[in-house]
Design a protein around this motif. Structure first.
Motif, PDB file in Angstrom:
ATOM      1  N   LEU A 157       0.848  -1.196   0.000  1.00 44.70           N
ATOM      2  CA  LEU A 157       0.000   0.000   0.000  1.00 44.70           C
ATOM      3  C   LEU A 157       0.879   1.240   0.000  1.00 44.70           C
ATOM      4  N   TYR A 158       0.635   2.111  -0.957  1.00 39.75           N
ATOM      5  CA  TYR A 158       1.372   3.369  -1.071  1.00 39.75           C
ATOM      6  C   TYR A 158       0.501   4.487  -0.476  1.00 39.75           C
ATOM      7  N   VAL A 159       1.063   5.251   0.493  1.00 39.63           N
ATOM      8  CA  VAL A 159       0.334   6.341   1.142  1.00 39.63           C
ATOM      9  C   VAL A 159       1.240   7.558   1.200  1.00 39.63           C
ATOM     10  N   ARG A 160       0.756   8.696   0.659  1.00 40.77           N
ATOM     11  CA  ARG A 160       1.514   9.928   0.735  1.00 40.77           C
ATOM     12  C   ARG A 160       0.547  11.107   0.926  1.00 40.77           C
ATOM     13  N   ASN A 161       1.078  12.201   1.519  1.00 37.45           N
ATOM     14  CA  ASN A 161       0.308  13.433   1.662  1.00 37.45           C
ATOM     15  C   ASN A 161       0.094  14.040   0.281  1.00 37.45           C
ATOM     16  N   ALA A 162      -1.175  14.325  -0.065  1.00 38.93           N
ATOM     17  CA  ALA A 162      -1.503  14.911  -1.370  1.00 38.93           C
ATOM     18  C   ALA A 162      -2.479  16.060  -1.182  1.00 38.93           C
ATOM     19  N   THR A 163      -2.157  16.987  -0.310  1.00 38.15           N
ATOM     20  CA  THR A 163      -3.042  18.102   0.004  1.00 38.15           C
ATOM     21  C   THR A 163      -3.292  18.947  -1.238  1.00 38.15           C
ATOM     22  N   VAL A 164      -4.563  19.215  -1.489  1.00 38.18           N
ATOM     23  CA  VAL A 164      -4.962  20.019  -2.636  1.00 38.18           C
ATOM     24  C   VAL A 164      -5.082  21.486  -2.250  1.00 38.18           C
ATOM     25  N   SER A 166      -6.208  24.229   1.504  1.00 40.91           N
ATOM     26  CA  SER A 166      -6.398  24.246   2.961  1.00 40.91           C
ATOM     27  C   SER A 166      -7.730  23.637   3.361  1.00 40.91           C
ATOM     28  N   MET A 167      -8.713  23.617   2.422  1.00 39.98           N
ATOM     29  CA  MET A 167     -10.021  23.039   2.709  1.00 39.98           C
ATOM     30  C   MET A 167     -10.078  21.565   2.335  1.00 39.98           C
ATOM     31  N   LEU A 168      -9.074  21.063   1.618  1.00 42.66           N
ATOM     32  CA  LEU A 168      -9.036  19.649   1.240  1.00 42.66           C
ATOM     33  C   LEU A 168      -7.660  19.065   1.554  1.00 42.66           C
ATOM     34  N   PRO A 169      -7.372  18.839   2.852  1.00 37.80           N
ATOM     35  CA  PRO A 169      -6.106  18.176   3.218  1.00 37.80           C
ATOM     36  C   PRO A 169      -6.229  16.667   2.952  1.00 37.80           C
ATOM     37  N   LEU A 170      -5.830  16.213   1.753  1.00 34.43           N
ATOM     38  CA  LEU A 170      -6.064  14.835   1.317  1.00 34.43           C
ATOM     39  C   LEU A 170      -4.765  14.043   1.297  1.00 34.43           C
ATOM     40  N   SER A 171      -4.923  12.740   1.091  1.00 25.20           N
ATOM     41  CA  SER A 171      -3.788  11.824   0.959  1.00 25.20           C
ATOM     42  C   SER A 171      -4.039  10.912  -0.237  1.00 25.20           C
ATOM     43  N   THR A 172      -2.952  10.416  -0.830  1.00 24.11           N
ATOM     44  CA  THR A 172      -3.039   9.482  -1.954  1.00 24.11           C
ATOM     45  C   THR A 172      -2.692   8.091  -1.454  1.00 24.11           C
ATOM     46  N   ILE A 173      -3.580   7.109  -1.758  1.00 25.03           N
ATOM     47  CA  ILE A 173      -3.296   5.701  -1.463  1.00 25.03           C
ATOM     48  C   ILE A 173      -3.421   4.929  -2.768  1.00 25.03           C
ATOM     49  N   VAL A 209      -2.770  13.340  18.479  1.00 25.34           N
ATOM     50  CA  VAL A 209      -2.439  12.084  17.796  1.00 25.34           C
ATOM     51  C   VAL A 209      -2.436  12.350  16.303  1.00 25.34           C
ATOM     52  N   PHE A 210      -1.475  11.772  15.571  1.00 19.90           N
ATOM     53  CA  PHE A 210      -1.314  12.071  14.153  1.00 19.90           C
ATOM     54  C   PHE A 210      -0.742  10.859  13.434  1.00 19.90           C
ATOM     55  N   LEU A 211      -0.818  10.905  12.100  1.00 26.25           N
ATOM     56  CA  LEU A 211      -0.198   9.910  11.221  1.00 26.25           C
ATOM     57  C   LEU A 211       0.756  10.635  10.285  1.00 26.25           C
ATOM     58  N   VAL A 212       1.909  10.035  10.024  1.00 22.64           N
ATOM     59  CA  VAL A 212       2.878  10.595   9.080  1.00 22.64           C
ATOM     60  C   VAL A 212       3.208   9.530   8.047  1.00 22.64           C
ATOM     61  N   ASP A 213       3.507   9.968   6.811  1.00 24.66           N
ATOM     62  CA  ASP A 213       3.852   9.007   5.761  1.00 24.66           C
ATOM     63  C   ASP A 213       5.344   8.713   5.797  1.00 24.66           C
ATOM     64  N   ALA A 214       5.791   7.972   4.803  1.00 23.33           N
ATOM     65  CA  ALA A 214       7.203   7.554   4.781  1.00 23.33           C
ATOM     66  C   ALA A 214       8.137   8.734   4.600  1.00 23.33           C
ATOM     67  N   ASP A 215       7.627   9.846   4.046  1.00 24.34           N
ATOM     68  CA  ASP A 215       8.463  11.047   3.888  1.00 24.34           C
ATOM     69  C   ASP A 215       8.488  11.900   5.153  1.00 24.34           C
ATOM     70  N   GLY A 216       7.747  11.512   6.177  1.00 23.50           N
ATOM     71  CA  GLY A 216       7.709  12.291   7.409  1.00 23.50           C
ATOM     72  C   GLY A 216       6.682  13.400   7.399  1.00 23.50           C
ATOM     73  N   ARG A 217       5.807  13.438   6.380  1.00 23.51           N
ATOM     74  CA  ARG A 217       4.792  14.477   6.304  1.00 23.51           C
ATOM     75  C   ARG A 217       3.501  13.994   6.977  1.00 23.51           C
ATOM     76  N   ILE A 218       2.825  14.920   7.657  1.00 29.37           N
ATOM     77  CA  ILE A 218       1.588  14.591   8.371  1.00 29.37           C
ATOM     78  C   ILE A 218       0.473  14.345   7.355  1.00 29.37           C
ATOM     79  N   LEU A 269       3.548   4.010   7.053  1.00 30.52           N
ATOM     80  CA  LEU A 269       3.034   5.054   7.935  1.00 30.52           C
ATOM     81  C   LEU A 269       3.462   4.794   9.369  1.00 30.52           C
ATOM     82  N   ARG A 270       3.514   5.872  10.106  1.00 29.73           N
ATOM     83  CA  ARG A 270       3.766   5.812  11.551  1.00 29.73           C
ATOM     84  C   ARG A 270       2.731   6.691  12.277  1.00 29.73           C
ATOM     85  N   ALA A 271       2.352   6.215  13.444  1.00 29.36           N
ATOM     86  CA  ALA A 271       1.391   6.953  14.279  1.00 29.36           C
ATOM     87  C   ALA A 271       2.132   7.553  15.461  1.00 29.36           C
TER      88      ALA A 271
END
Length: 623
Positions: A157-164, A166-173, A209-218, A269-271
């Motif tokens: 599973l590939y997960v990265r921050n893909a924020t579009v 400020s109103m759509l803080p999204l992620s790509t999986i 509490v938060f989640l970060v991807d492999a690049d260290g981004r929230i 990911l890391r929590a």
């Protein structure tokens, strides 16, 4: 001039102060040692507790994220296999894909690539429109986040921050779907809002509490601004195997934090969980504050106890001094409580006896003075009544004579005879009322005769009918003709009824309408008559004075304050009783009690008491 050697004699240290100072010193020392020891022990224990709690929260968040991300992976794989199933009709595949898209929480867009070519696209237009983005602008925004097609392995599973925005803080999986040899690889890519499905920290408001991807981004955080900023955490350790949490002290916006991080096990990911040191040690500050307050409380109690102990011997003298000052100011209702049985207790007992005797004599003096004032008032009232009698009786006699002469000159069938009869009767009643006022003031004896109460009520009703109808007041009577006869004067009882009914009428006059009920019922040896209205009622403070002569609440010129006083005097002369029941806003009820003819006491009896089986609480009786 005095020398310096005389100065110490001006400073007087009392024994009371010495005891107080000694107790305070001992208590302060003991409490300070206890507070210092407890604070150190609690601080050491709290540090270990907070670190363990941060580690536990981060591990729990990682486990929860693992379950949700695994579910996302399974749903993406299912979508890819549905599209790749050649045995299913295209319409059925599209319908299944749309159903899967609608059931997946937080999914904003679903793209399917064959090779590097997009072959399917599903989009949540409501979410993008709410963020102020069109379909084209949204697709252009998510296309900026490149997907490493070649580096994503099957089952990964590939997960990265893909924020579009400020109103759509999204992620790509993204997941790769295995296919037969010779066919281009199939990649299913979802654009999701992880906070809508995972919601880290929802069970604990004290931790971030938060989640970060492999690049260290929230990629998921309760604070949308931190998600949208694509913040990268620089303090993260290298990604390692296992899910055990690591705890370390960090800093955020210049504030020291305690942070923990644990591997999710899916998508790299890391929590994490973090809490400010100030919040973590808030309980320690609370403990210190509680200990300080406890110390101050102990010091206060110690001061009070020592002060009471030191002043025990002089307190009795202080009480006697204050009591003597009160007696000197005229307050005789004072007592001194001295529980000791020594000479001080005997002195206090003698003082209390003296104060009680002075109080009794003061009360007797006040009562005698009140009786003297009342006697003077009644004497003046008697003189006033005598003057009224001389001034009014003669004109009334002339009027009565003229009515009689005029009546005799009329023919028997003349309709005015009835009117003149009523005028003659009312003239006689006016003279009788004046005589009764004189009797009330002069305490003359009553000569009663058996009378029927229902006749008196009906006569009163006939007289007041016109007056009440003018003010739209309804008078209802419920008097049985079988009531026992009572002893009394019909004119005086009629005067009582007229006073009560007219008072009720005046109370309801401003309202423009009202109702008055007159009822009677027999009891063992008396008849009870009630006059009740639905007017504004009588205030409780006024009820205690309504039978006093010259007391009135009516405006000047509308009352003399004699109506209810005369009523009370008539009831006293009849050996009866009268009481009032009233509540503001709910009307007033006067209750009269008359002895029946067979049990009436001797004429001129000074007082009457109620039946022991049927007491009249709070009634107004002759003394």
């Amino acid at each position: 001039m005095r020398g310096a050697s005389d100065m110490p004699s001006k400073i007087r240290v009392t024994f009371r102060f010495k005891i107080l100072l000694s107790v305070l010193v001992v208590v302060t020392t003991v409490v300070s040692l206890i507070t210092f020891t407890m604070a150190r022990m609690f601080h050491a224990d709290k540090v270990a507790y907070v670190e363990d709690l941060v580690s536990l929260v981060s591990v729990h968040a990682a486990e929860e994220a693992n379950l949700r991300l695994t579910a996302y992976q399974d749903q993406l794989v299912t979508a890819g296999r549905v599209l790749d199933a050649s045995t299913i009709l295209r319409e059925r595949r599209d319908e299944a894909l749309r159903s899967l898209f609608g059931r997946t929480q937080g999914l904003v867009a679903l793209r399917v690539f064959e090779g590097r070519t997009m072959v399917r696209l599903l989009l949540d237009s409501l979410t993008t429109n709410a963020a102020g983005m069109s379909r084209a602008s949204f697709l252009a925004a998510i296309a900026k986040h490149a997907i490493p097609f070649d580096s994503i392995g099957v089952g990964t599973l590939y997960v990265r921050n893909a924020t579009v925005s400020s109103m759509l803080p999204l992620s790509t999986i993204a997941v790769r779907i295995p296919r037969a040899a010779g066919r281009a690889p199939l990649m299913v890519v979802g654009t999701v809002d992880l906070n809508r499905s995972i919601a880290p920290g929802g069970s604990s408001s004290a931790f971030d509490v938060f989640l970060v991807d492999a690049d260290g981004r929230i990629v998921s955080h309760v604070d949308a601004r931190r998600r949208a900023s694509r913040e990268r955490l620089g303090w993260l350790p290298p990604l390692g195997p296992g899910s055990l949490a690591m705890v370390k002290e960090t800093e955020r916006d210049g504030k020291p934090m305690i942070s923990g991080i644990a591997n999710v096990g899916v998508g790299g990911l890391r929590a994490g969980a973090e809490i400010p040191k100030s919040v973590a040690y808030f309980a320690l500050r609370s403990l210190l504050l509680n200990l300080i307050f406890l110390s101050l409380g102990l010091l206060t109690v110690a001061a009070v106890v020592s002060l009471i102990w030191a002043t025990q011997m002089t307190r009795s003298l202080s009480q006697l001094t204050r009591a003597a000052q009160a007696v000197g100011q005229g307050d005789f209702d004072v007592q001194v409580a001295v529980p000791s049985r020594d000479e001080m207790g005997q002195l206090a007992g003698s003082f209390n006896q003296m104060a009680s005797e002075l109080h009794g004599r003061g009360q007797a003096l006040k009562e005698a003075q009140a009786q003297l004032i009342q006697s003077e008032k009644m004497a003046a009232f008697g003189q006033l009544g005598a003057g009224i009698a001389h001034e009014v009786k003669n004109p009334l006699a002339g009027i009565q004579g003229m009515i009689q002469l005029t009546s005799r000159s009329l023919s028997p069938d003349n309709p005015l005879l009835g009117t003149f009869a009523i005028l003659e009767k009312e003239t006689k009643r006016c003279r009788t009322i004046i005589d009764n006022l004189l009797k009330f003031a002069r305490q003359e004896n009553l000569e009663p005769e058996p009378i029927a109460l229902h006749e008196v009520v009906e006569d009163t009703r006939a007289i007041l009918h016109h007056e009440l109808s003018l003010h739209k007041i309804t008078l209802e009577t419920a008097i049985s003709q079988n009531l026992p006869l009572i002893h009394g004067s019909a004119n005086q009882i009629q005067q009582v009824l007229m006073n009560l009914i007219l008072n009720a009428e005046q109370a309801m006059e401003s309202r423009g309408s009202g109702r008055i009920d007159v009822k009677a019922a027999p009891h063992d040896d008396f008849v009870e008559l009630s006059v009740e209205d639905d007017g504004p009622g009588i205030p409780r403070a006024v009820q205690a004075r309504i039978f006093e002569p010259f007391f009135t609440t009516k405006p000047a010129g509308k009352g003399t304050g004699l109506g209810l006083a005369v009523t009370f005097g008539i009831m006293r002369a009849h050996g009866g009783a009268i009481r009032v029941e009233s509540e503001e806003g709910r009307g007033t009820k006067f209750i009269l009690r008359f002895r029946v003819a067979g049990s009436h006491p001797a004429t001129g009896a000074p007082s009457v008491t109620s039946d022991p089986e049927d007491p009249i609480p709070g009634d107004q009786r002759a003394a």
